[in-house]
Design a protein around this motif. Structure first.
Motif, PDB file in Angstrom:
ATOM      1  N   LEU A   1      99.532  56.130  31.676  1.00  0.00           N
ATOM      2  CA  LEU A   1      98.487  55.198  32.107  1.00  0.00           C
ATOM      3  C   LEU A   1      98.314  54.050  31.129  1.00  0.00           C
ATOM      4  O   LEU A   1      97.754  53.005  31.474  1.00  0.00           O
ATOM      5  CB  LEU A   1      97.151  55.940  32.255  1.00  0.00           C
ATOM      6  CG  LEU A   1      97.069  56.969  33.380  1.00  0.00           C
ATOM      7  CD1 LEU A   1      95.777  57.769  33.273  1.00  0.00           C
ATOM      8  CD2 LEU A   1      97.139  56.274  34.738  1.00  0.00           C
TER       9      LEU A   1
ATOM     10  N   GLN B   1      93.538  50.714  36.620  1.00  0.00           N
ATOM     11  CA  GLN B   1      93.466  49.261  36.549  1.00  0.00           C
ATOM     12  C   GLN B   1      92.022  48.777  36.617  1.00  0.00           C
ATOM     13  O   GLN B   1      91.608  47.875  35.870  1.00  0.00           O
ATOM     14  CB  GLN B   1      94.290  48.642  37.696  1.00  0.00           C
ATOM     15  CG  GLN B   1      95.786  48.850  37.587  1.00  0.00           C
ATOM     16  CD  GLN B   1      96.353  48.221  36.323  1.00  0.00           C
ATOM     17  OE1 GLN B   1      95.951  47.124  35.910  1.00  0.00           O
ATOM     18  NE2 GLN B   1      97.286  48.925  35.678  1.00  0.00           N
TER      19      GLN B   1
ATOM     20  N   SER C   1      99.111  57.683  42.778  1.00  0.00           N
ATOM     21  CA  SER C   1      98.910  56.236  42.931  1.00  0.00           C
ATOM     22  C   SER C   1      97.429  55.887  42.832  1.00  0.00           C
ATOM     23  O   SER C   1      97.066  54.821  42.329  1.00  0.00           O
ATOM     24  CB  SER C   1      99.482  55.764  44.271  1.00  0.00           C
ATOM     25  OG  SER C   1      98.863  56.470  45.351  1.00  0.00           O
TER      26      SER C   1
ATOM     27  N   ASP D   1      95.242  57.422  40.908  1.00  0.00           N
ATOM     28  CA  ASP D   1      94.914  57.414  39.482  1.00  0.00           C
ATOM     29  C   ASP D   1      95.283  56.065  38.853  1.00  0.00           C
ATOM     30  O   ASP D   1      94.509  55.496  38.078  1.00  0.00           O
ATOM     31  CB  ASP D   1      95.661  58.529  38.744  1.00  0.00           C
ATOM     32  CG  ASP D   1      95.164  59.918  39.109  1.00  0.00           C
ATOM     33  OD1 ASP D   1      93.941  60.067  39.284  1.00  0.00           O
ATOM     34  OD2 ASP D   1      95.996  60.831  39.217  1.00  0.00           O
ATOM     35  N   ARG D   2      96.456  55.559  39.190  1.00  0.00           N
ATOM     36  CA  ARG D   2      96.905  54.291  38.609  1.00  0.00           C
ATOM     37  C   ARG D   2      96.035  53.130  39.099  1.00  0.00           C
ATOM     38  O   ARG D   2      95.726  52.213  38.339  1.00  0.00           O
ATOM     39  CB  ARG D   2      98.383  54.056  38.949  1.00  0.00           C
ATOM     40  CG  ARG D   2      99.311  55.068  38.280  1.00  0.00           C
ATOM     41  CD  ARG D   2     100.780  54.737  38.534  1.00  0.00           C
ATOM     42  NE  ARG D   2     101.643  55.627  37.769  1.00  0.00           N
ATOM     43  CZ  ARG D   2     102.076  56.813  38.194  1.00  0.00           C
ATOM     44  NH1 ARG D   2     101.719  57.247  39.404  1.00  0.00           N
ATOM     45  NH2 ARG D   2     102.863  57.560  37.440  1.00  0.00           N
TER      46      ARG D   2
ATOM     47  N   LEU E   1      99.912  62.583  37.788  1.00  0.00           N
ATOM     48  CA  LEU E   1      99.394  61.266  38.149  1.00  0.00           C
ATOM     49  C   LEU E   1      99.710  60.922  39.596  1.00  0.00           C
ATOM     50  O   LEU E   1     100.788  61.239  40.104  1.00  0.00           O
ATOM     51  CB  LEU E   1      99.992  60.194  37.238  1.00  0.00           C
ATOM     52  CG  LEU E   1      99.511  60.157  35.787  1.00  0.00           C
ATOM     53  CD1 LEU E   1     100.079  58.937  35.082  1.00  0.00           C
ATOM     54  CD2 LEU E   1      98.000  60.139  35.718  1.00  0.00           C
TER      55      LEU E   1
END
Length: 468
Positions: free
Chosen positions: A136, A105, A98, A100-101, A96
């Protein structure tokens, strides 16, 4: 309306590879360079007994709406809004990030069912990345390899849970009815109205191809902007005009071969040429302010070599003064510069304002009908006899060339065979004379004409009285 599934994820996680796997063909460009995909691309996907529309997307990076990245994001957001489910793809090898995160969202806010795909999961080295994807908070990830086809059964199980029942194929479903075919009893021409008319829009960079297609579709479906080379994939879009189904392909702008250096641009060029080969009608879109550049003529010659029907569009016509005089001048210029396609329809148009788009569509449909034309052997030979009597072919080595008869074995494009003795020795100039006569007499404008020579054969119409 079929179920729609959008593929979302940061660049270079394998979204286009997954798209190609689900549609069963290499439709989307795939390369190690991130950000190859810019527009959303749709395809008909099959997974066991599931049938749905799969949508490949670009990115969701935060950018000013007026920038290219911002317009790419708007395309992806439109795909999210219009889908039934989301495949959120991460790279299991990289773990993962940043980005991807951040994307997770945005996907969560869409309020659609989400299936997390940990792609590139072949081999034990990706195991940790698959476990990371649990973080996630979007449900259990599916370990999958789009490149090798691993994990598709798990993807099927997940899709069955979230897609509407209509996505399941009925094994007892009746076969589709035979397509409606209209034919001419005399000429034997056939036009299949059940299949969509395949149209490729071709041209140099910044000729306005995507803008024109958006106007035909009645929506801002394709990414547009002042930057040259925005379009990379040849994207096929379904449309309808006066009840006729269409499949319109937007293609990358084609520069001179010497200027094409990057790998991605080379892939885009190959994709555009493939769209031409599978099209029925090609719209060669020129910038009316700088028409008939050398590259334009090269592209027209390519269309002729591939045997496709051609319509020339003069885009940005809203920028032209003295429109009537300019239109006459450019039509004459087209005949002078493209003698192999003499009479090709040249349509002034403005993709920005929509001026003359209807005339362009009429020209496309009319040219397609010509491309499908079949002319009976009787009509051809009634034309041939006076033509040859008036201007016989030149003698070869002191021997007279005797032309016996002509026939058309196939269309798409019109293909004719000339029979006689020593016809293989007929010079190119006389062949052009015959081809020009066929084009003028039978109205074969805007399409290539193929003429083959074969020795022998008796005229089956010799001595027969003319009917009617």
């Amino acid at each position: 309306m079929s179920a729609r599934v959008a593929i979302i994820g940061r660049p270079n996680v394998g979204k286009s590879t997954l798209f190609n796997r689900l549609v069963g063909r290499k439709l989307a460009l795939v390369d190690d360079e991130p950000g190859v995909t810019r527009d959303r691309r749709e395809g008909d996907a099959r997974l066991a007994d599931l049938a749905f529309t799969i949508v490949d997307t670009a990115g969701l990076e935060e950018s000013d709406p007026e920038t290219l990245a911002g317009r790419m994001r708007a395309q992806t957001e439109a795909a999210l809004e219009d889908c039934d489910a989301i495949l959120f793809v991460v790279d299991a090898r990289a773990g993962l990030t940043s980005a991807d995160r951040h994307f997770a969202q945005a996907v969560r806010r869409a309020g659609k069912p989400i299936i997390v795909i940990a792609n590139k999961a072949e081999g034990g080295a990706a195991r940790d990345g698959v476990y990371d994807a649990f973080g996630l908070g979007l449900g259990d990830p599916i370990a999958l390899s789009a490149e090798h086809g691993e994990g598709l059964s798990e993807l099927y199980d997940a899709l069955v849970e979230v897609l509407p029942r209509s996505a399941r194929l009925d094994p007892d479903e009746e076969e589709a009815p035979e397509p409606l075919v209209l034919g001419d009893e005399e000429d034997g021409s056939e036009l299949d109205l059940a299949k969509p008319l395949r149209i490729a829009v071709l041209g140099r960079p910044n000729a306005g191809k995507s803008t024109l297609i958006n106007h035909i579709l009645g929506q801002d479906r394709l990414l547009t902007g002042p930057e040259p080379g925005i379009t990379r994939d040849s994207i096929g879009l379904d449309a309808e005009w006066r009840g006729r189904k269409l499949k319109i392909f937007d293609t990358a702008g084609l520069r001179r071969r010497s200027r094409v250096v990057g790998k991605v641009e080379k892939l885009a060029v190959a994709d555009a040429l493939r769209a031409v080969r599978f099209a029925e009608v090609v719209v060669l879109l020129l910038d009316a302010t700088i028409p008939f550049e050398k590259q334009d003529l090269t592209l027209a010659d390519l269309v002729e070599q591939e045997g496709r029907a051609l319509v020339i569009g003069l885009n940005k016509w809203d920028l032209i003064d003295n429109k009537s005089d300019k239109a006459r001048e450019l039509r004459a210029e087209a005949d002078r510069l493209l003698p192999q396609l003499r009479g090709t329809r040249v349509i002034p148009v403005s993709g920005l304002t929509g001026a003359h788009v209807e005339k362009l569509m009429e020209a496309i449909v009319a040219t397609d009908a010509i491309w499908n034309t079949r002319i009976s052997t009787g009509r051809l030979n009634r034309w041939l006899k006076p033509v040859v009597d008036t201007t016989p072919p030149p003698a070869v080595a002191g021997r007279q060339v005797k032309i016996r008869y002509i026939t058309q074995p196939k269309a798409r494009p019109p293909f004719f065979v000339l029979f006689g003795n020593s016809v293989a020795s007929i010079p190119e100039s006389y062949k052009r004379y015959l081809v020009n006569g066929l084009r003028e007499t039978f109205g074969l404008i805007g399409v290539p004409i193929r003429l083959s020579m074969r020795s022998g054969g008796d005229n089956p119409y010799a001595g027969k009285k003319r009917r009617g």
